[in-house]
Motif scaffolding. Structure first.
Motif, PDB file in Angstrom:
ATOM      1  N   PRO A 107       0.813  -1.220   0.000  1.00  0.00           N
ATOM      2  CA  PRO A 107       0.000   0.000   0.000  1.00  0.00           C
ATOM      3  C   PRO A 107       0.855   1.282   0.000  1.00  0.00           C
ATOM      4  O   PRO A 107       0.495   2.257  -0.662  1.00  0.00           O
ATOM      5  N   ARG A 108       1.948   1.269   0.716  1.00  0.00           N
ATOM      6  CA  ARG A 108       2.812   2.454   0.733  1.00  0.00           C
ATOM      7  C   ARG A 108       3.517   2.642  -0.609  1.00  0.00           C
ATOM      8  O   ARG A 108       3.688   3.768  -1.070  1.00  0.00           O
ATOM      9  N   ASN A 110       2.305   1.732  -3.482  1.00  0.00           N
ATOM     10  CA  ASN A 110       1.272   2.231  -4.403  1.00  0.00           C
ATOM     11  C   ASN A 110       1.002   3.719  -4.183  1.00  0.00           C
ATOM     12  O   ASN A 110       0.824   4.475  -5.149  1.00  0.00           O
ATOM     13  N   ALA A 111       0.966   4.140  -2.926  1.00  0.00           N
ATOM     14  CA  ALA A 111       0.760   5.565  -2.636  1.00  0.00           C
ATOM     15  C   ALA A 111       1.932   6.389  -3.161  1.00  0.00           C
ATOM     16  O   ALA A 111       1.734   7.467  -3.732  1.00  0.00           O
ATOM     17  N   ALA A 114       1.790   6.950  -6.861  1.00  0.00           N
ATOM     18  CA  ALA A 114       0.811   7.953  -7.291  1.00  0.00           C
ATOM     19  C   ALA A 114       1.327   9.383  -7.127  1.00  0.00           C
ATOM     20  O   ALA A 114       0.741  10.317  -7.676  1.00  0.00           O
ATOM     21  N   ALA A 126       5.731  13.277   0.138  1.00  0.00           N
ATOM     22  CA  ALA A 126       5.595  11.835  -0.080  1.00  0.00           C
ATOM     23  C   ALA A 126       6.769  11.077   0.536  1.00  0.00           C
ATOM     24  O   ALA A 126       6.582  10.067   1.219  1.00  0.00           O
ATOM     25  N   TYR A 130       7.034   8.331   3.749  1.00  0.00           N
ATOM     26  CA  TYR A 130       7.307   6.986   3.237  1.00  0.00           C
ATOM     27  C   TYR A 130       8.574   6.360   3.824  1.00  0.00           C
ATOM     28  O   TYR A 130       8.548   5.228   4.307  1.00  0.00           O
TER      29      TYR A 130
END
Length: 159
Positions: A107-108, A110-111, A114, A126, A130
């Motif tokens: 999930p991280r 994928n974030a 984006a 970001a 992260y």
């Protein structure tokens, strides 16, 4: 242990060792190096790494080892002997790293994917959210793989 169980356990040990090396390299070299780069570079680099991770070479090591962990765990469960619990422990340890990857890292990743790495403020935000959590959890993946290697090694020694 049967010959096929021994061979599969050796293969699982090697796979877990490969993954331990990959995770350790990220934790102790790559992520600290990226933290010293401008966030636009760090984000762009990790976006490329995460895209490469879904390709066959990495997936063979990651998913292939997970499949082996399931197989040797099942063989140990059905088999018996002194090595049984060590094989099961190694399999559970490796499979825990797979679960951690799916529940936490993916999930991280994928974030981060984006995020617009060309815009400095976006990349800075970001990367700040992260890098540290991802790296700390990555230490756990490395440790889980090392524990799997040790457990499989003990199991093979007990034979």
């Amino acid at each position: 242990m049967t010959t096929s169980a021994v061979l599969c356990t050796y293969a699982a040990l090697v796979g877990a060792g490969v993954m331990a090396g990959i995770y350790t390299a990220f934790s102790v070299m790559i992520m600290p190096s990226l933290d010293r780069r401008p966030p636009v570079e760090a984000v762009a680099f990790m976006q490329e790494v995460n895209r490469a991770a879904v390709r066959p070479p990495f997936q063979l090591a990651f998913s292939g080892t997970a499949l082996l962990a399931l197989v040797v765990g099942l063989l140990a469960f059905l088999g018996g002997g002194d090595a049984r619990w060590w094989v099961l422990g190694g399999s559970l340890s490796y499979l825990a790293t797979v679960l951690l990857t799916g529940a936490f890292h993916v999930p991280r990743n994928n974030a981060l994917d984006a995020a617009d790495s060309t815009r400095a403020p976006v990349a800075a935000t970001a990367w700040a959210s992260y890098s540290r959590p991802w790296t700390v959890a990555n230490h756990l993946r490395a440790l889980g793989c090392v524990l799997a290697v040790v457990a499989y090694g003990v199991a093979l020694r007990l034979g």
